[in-house]
Write a protein that holds these residues in place. Structure first.
Motif, PDB file in Angstrom:
ATOM      1  N   LEU A 175      16.124  34.522  29.807  1.00 42.72           N
ATOM      2  CA  LEU A 175      17.082  34.723  30.899  1.00 42.72           C
ATOM      3  C   LEU A 175      17.908  35.982  30.675  1.00 42.72           C
ATOM      4  CD1 LEU A 175      18.268  31.038  31.305  1.00 42.72           C
ATOM      5  CD2 LEU A 175      16.837  32.310  32.903  1.00 42.72           C
ATOM      6  N   ALA A 176      18.318  36.207  29.437  1.00 45.47           N
ATOM      7  CA  ALA A 176      19.122  37.392  29.132  1.00 45.47           C
ATOM      8  C   ALA A 176      18.312  38.671  29.344  1.00 45.47           C
ATOM      9  CB  ALA A 176      19.634  37.321  27.694  1.00 45.47           C
ATOM     10  N   ASP A 177      17.029  38.647  28.965  1.00 39.48           N
ATOM     11  CA  ASP A 177      16.175  39.824  29.120  1.00 39.48           C
ATOM     12  C   ASP A 177      15.918  40.154  30.587  1.00 39.48           C
ATOM     13  OD1 ASP A 177      16.017  40.098  26.387  1.00 39.48           O
ATOM     14  OD2 ASP A 177      14.075  39.091  26.212  1.00 39.48           O
ATOM     15  N   ASN A 178      16.024  39.138  31.438  1.00 42.98           N
ATOM     16  CA  ASN A 178      15.791  39.324  32.874  1.00 42.98           C
ATOM     17  C   ASN A 178      17.046  38.982  33.674  1.00 42.98           C
ATOM     18  OD1 ASN A 178      12.606  39.699  33.121  1.00 42.98           O
ATOM     19  ND2 ASN A 178      12.977  38.129  31.576  1.00 42.98           N
ATOM     20  N   ALA A 179      18.194  39.280  33.092  1.00 41.61           N
ATOM     21  CA  ALA A 179      19.472  38.873  33.684  1.00 41.61           C
ATOM     22  C   ALA A 179      19.669  39.451  35.080  1.00 41.61           C
ATOM     23  CB  ALA A 179      20.628  39.285  32.776  1.00 41.61           C
ATOM     24  N   ASP A 180      19.221  40.690  35.304  1.00 41.19           N
ATOM     25  CA  ASP A 180      19.434  41.303  36.615  1.00 41.19           C
ATOM     26  C   ASP A 180      18.762  40.504  37.719  1.00 41.19           C
ATOM     27  OD1 ASP A 180      16.895  41.893  35.699  1.00 41.19           O
ATOM     28  OD2 ASP A 180      16.895  43.979  36.407  1.00 41.19           O
ATOM     29  N   MET A 181      17.489  40.144  37.510  1.00 40.66           N
ATOM     30  CA  MET A 181      16.772  39.384  38.523  1.00 40.66           C
ATOM     31  C   MET A 181      17.222  37.931  38.576  1.00 40.66           C
ATOM     32  SD  MET A 181      14.729  39.204  41.024  1.00 40.66           S
ATOM     33  CE  MET A 181      14.156  40.900  41.047  1.00 40.66           C
ATOM     34  N   CYS A 182      17.462  37.321  37.421  1.00 39.37           N
ATOM     35  CA  CYS A 182      17.922  35.929  37.406  1.00 39.37           C
ATOM     36  C   CYS A 182      19.257  35.782  38.126  1.00 39.37           C
ATOM     37  CB  CYS A 182      18.041  35.430  35.973  1.00 39.37           C
ATOM     38  SG  CYS A 182      16.460  35.200  35.139  1.00 39.37           S
ATOM     39  N   LEU A 183      20.104  36.791  38.003  1.00 31.76           N
ATOM     40  CA  LEU A 183      21.415  36.739  38.651  1.00 31.76           C
ATOM     41  C   LEU A 183      21.262  36.668  40.166  1.00 31.76           C
ATOM     42  CD1 LEU A 183      24.510  36.856  38.281  1.00 31.76           C
ATOM     43  CD2 LEU A 183      24.326  39.340  38.466  1.00 31.76           C
ATOM     44  N   VAL A 184      20.392  37.502  40.731  1.00 34.82           N
ATOM     45  CA  VAL A 184      20.249  37.484  42.191  1.00 34.82           C
ATOM     46  C   VAL A 184      19.446  36.278  42.665  1.00 34.82           C
ATOM     47  CG1 VAL A 184      20.516  39.974  42.430  1.00 34.82           C
ATOM     48  CG2 VAL A 184      18.233  39.028  42.137  1.00 34.82           C
ATOM     49  N   LEU A 185      18.507  35.794  41.842  1.00 34.87           N
ATOM     50  CA  LEU A 185      17.701  34.649  42.261  1.00 34.87           C
ATOM     51  C   LEU A 185      18.476  33.343  42.191  1.00 34.87           C
ATOM     52  CD1 LEU A 185      14.250  35.406  40.585  1.00 34.87           C
ATOM     53  CD2 LEU A 185      14.838  35.579  43.007  1.00 34.87           C
ATOM     54  N   LEU A 186      19.334  33.204  41.183  1.00 33.93           N
ATOM     55  CA  LEU A 186      20.055  31.945  40.980  1.00 33.93           C
ATOM     56  C   LEU A 186      21.469  31.972  41.527  1.00 33.93           C
ATOM     57  CD1 LEU A 186      18.951  31.139  37.316  1.00 33.93           C
ATOM     58  CD2 LEU A 186      18.021  30.200  39.437  1.00 33.93           C
ATOM     59  N   CYS A 187      21.996  33.164  41.778  1.00 34.15           N
ATOM     60  CA  CYS A 187      23.406  33.246  42.173  1.00 34.15           C
ATOM     61  C   CYS A 187      23.573  33.968  43.508  1.00 34.15           C
ATOM     62  CB  CYS A 187      24.219  33.957  41.087  1.00 34.15           C
ATOM     63  SG  CYS A 187      24.080  33.209  39.449  1.00 34.15           S
ATOM     64  N   HIS A 188      23.419  35.288  43.509  1.00 33.51           N
ATOM     65  CA  HIS A 188      23.703  36.094  44.691  1.00 33.51           C
ATOM     66  C   HIS A 188      22.502  36.137  45.630  1.00 33.51           C
ATOM     67  CE1 HIS A 188      27.226  37.176  42.528  1.00 33.51           C
ATOM     68  NE2 HIS A 188      26.610  37.961  41.668  1.00 33.51           N
ATOM     69  N   ASN A 189      22.701  35.637  46.858  1.00 27.87           N
ATOM     70  CA  ASN A 189      21.631  35.679  47.864  1.00 27.87           C
ATOM     71  C   ASN A 189      20.317  35.150  47.296  1.00 27.87           C
ATOM     72  OD1 ASN A 189      23.259  37.096  49.904  1.00 27.87           O
ATOM     73  ND2 ASN A 189      23.162  38.813  48.477  1.00 27.87           N
ATOM     74  N   GLY A 190      20.407  34.104  46.515  1.00 29.90           N
ATOM     75  CA  GLY A 190      19.254  33.596  45.788  1.00 29.90           C
ATOM     76  C   GLY A 190      18.176  32.995  46.672  1.00 29.90           C
ATOM     77  N   ASP A 191      17.021  32.815  46.081  1.00 30.56           N
ATOM     78  CA  ASP A 191      15.866  32.229  46.752  1.00 30.56           C
ATOM     79  C   ASP A 191      15.834  30.742  46.394  1.00 30.56           C
ATOM     80  OD1 ASP A 191      13.484  31.493  47.817  1.00 30.56           O
ATOM     81  OD2 ASP A 191      12.245  32.895  46.679  1.00 30.56           O
ATOM     82  N   MET A 192      16.158  29.882  47.354  1.00 30.71           N
ATOM     83  CA  MET A 192      16.213  28.449  47.082  1.00 30.71           C
ATOM     84  C   MET A 192      14.840  27.901  46.702  1.00 30.71           C
ATOM     85  SD  MET A 192      19.315  27.649  47.220  1.00 30.71           S
ATOM     86  CE  MET A 192      19.048  25.875  47.023  1.00 30.71           C
ATOM     87  N   ALA A 193      13.789  28.489  47.250  1.00 33.82           N
ATOM     88  CA  ALA A 193      12.446  28.025  46.894  1.00 33.82           C
ATOM     89  C   ALA A 193      12.179  28.261  45.413  1.00 33.82           C
ATOM     90  CB  ALA A 193      11.399  28.748  47.743  1.00 33.82           C
ATOM     91  N   PHE A 194      12.648  29.390  44.893  1.00 29.49           N
ATOM     92  CA  PHE A 194      12.488  29.676  43.467  1.00 29.49           C
ATOM     93  C   PHE A 194      13.255  28.657  42.635  1.00 29.49           C
ATOM     94  CE2 PHE A 194      14.148  31.781  39.612  1.00 29.49           C
ATOM     95  CZ  PHE A 194      12.954  32.086  38.988  1.00 29.49           C
TER      96      PHE A 194
END
Length: 219
Positions: A100-119
């Motif tokens: 998660l830390a290595d991919n923090a930029d993408m995880c942040l937008v997927l799980l937090c900001h404008n995230g993809d609920m399907a993901f």
């Protein structure tokens, strides 16, 4: 040599598109992002984009799929025995937070900001199938319903903790996060296997007793 050069160019272009998509998703949802806007953000022409992806959704899904494959790989080593029997966080749990830390930029937008609920639902399904269904065998003595409630509680709590960690820009290390989850698992496991509470009988007359009215009701 030519093939290696081409591979590097492909990786570079896809990396640029990924980073551009992350920047845009911090501001808006994927439904509001166009190929033209993304290409302008990355300074890449649209023809180059279409050599790699058909639309922004395919780009997003390819990123998500790569993350999910890595997530499942990490979960392969995250068994109930390895987690609950250890006094310290298991290497697999630490690896999960490092991913998660290595991919923090993408995880942040997927799980937090404008995230993809399907993901997010895919992540939950993986956790259920790969981890909690195995652990649930230890906890189902009190019935399937109890397990389902605890599963929902644990997963929602873990995702909330991940969101908080990412939004705060990971102020503590992946290992410290793993230790927090490990401490919580021990408590939840004890709670699920504990006997159900008994209802204490009320004293005679208590069921019909009236409390004073809060607005000063007079007799």
């Amino acid at each position: 040599m030519a093939e290696n050069t081409t591979d590097r160019r492909v990786r570079k272009t896809r990396g640029q598109l990924r980073q551009g998509l992350v920047r845009l998703m911090r501001e808006k949802s994927i439904q509001d992002i166009t190929v033209k806007e993304l290409c302008e953000e990355c300074d890449i022409n649209r023809g180059t984009f279409y050599l790699h992806y058909t639309d922004v959704y395919q780009l997003l899904h390819s990123i998500e799929d790569e993350l999910l494959v890595e997530f499942e790989r990490v979960l392969d080593g995250l068994t109930a025995q390895s987690v609950l029997a250890a006094a310290t966080p298991s290497p697999a749990m630490c690896s999960m937070f490092e991913l998660l830390a290595d991919n923090a930029d993408m995880c942040l937008v997927l799980l937090c900001h404008n995230g993809d609920m399907a993901f997010l639902e895919k992540v939950k399904d993986i956790v259920r199938l790969r981890v909690l269904d195995e652990w649930g065998a230890q906890f189902r003595s009190n019935g399937r319903d109890t397990y389902d409630y605890v599963y929902s509680f644990i997963v929602s709590g873990c995702i909330g903790m991940l969101q908080c960690w990412l939004e705060k820009e990971m102020p503590i290390s992946p290992r410290e996060m793993a230790a927090m989850v490990r401490a919580g698992e021990g408590r939840h496991g004890a709670a699920v296997t504990a006997p159900p509470c008994r209802k204490t009988p009320l004293p005679p007359g208590a069921e019909t007793a009236r409390l004073p009215h809060i607005d000063g009701e007079r007799g």
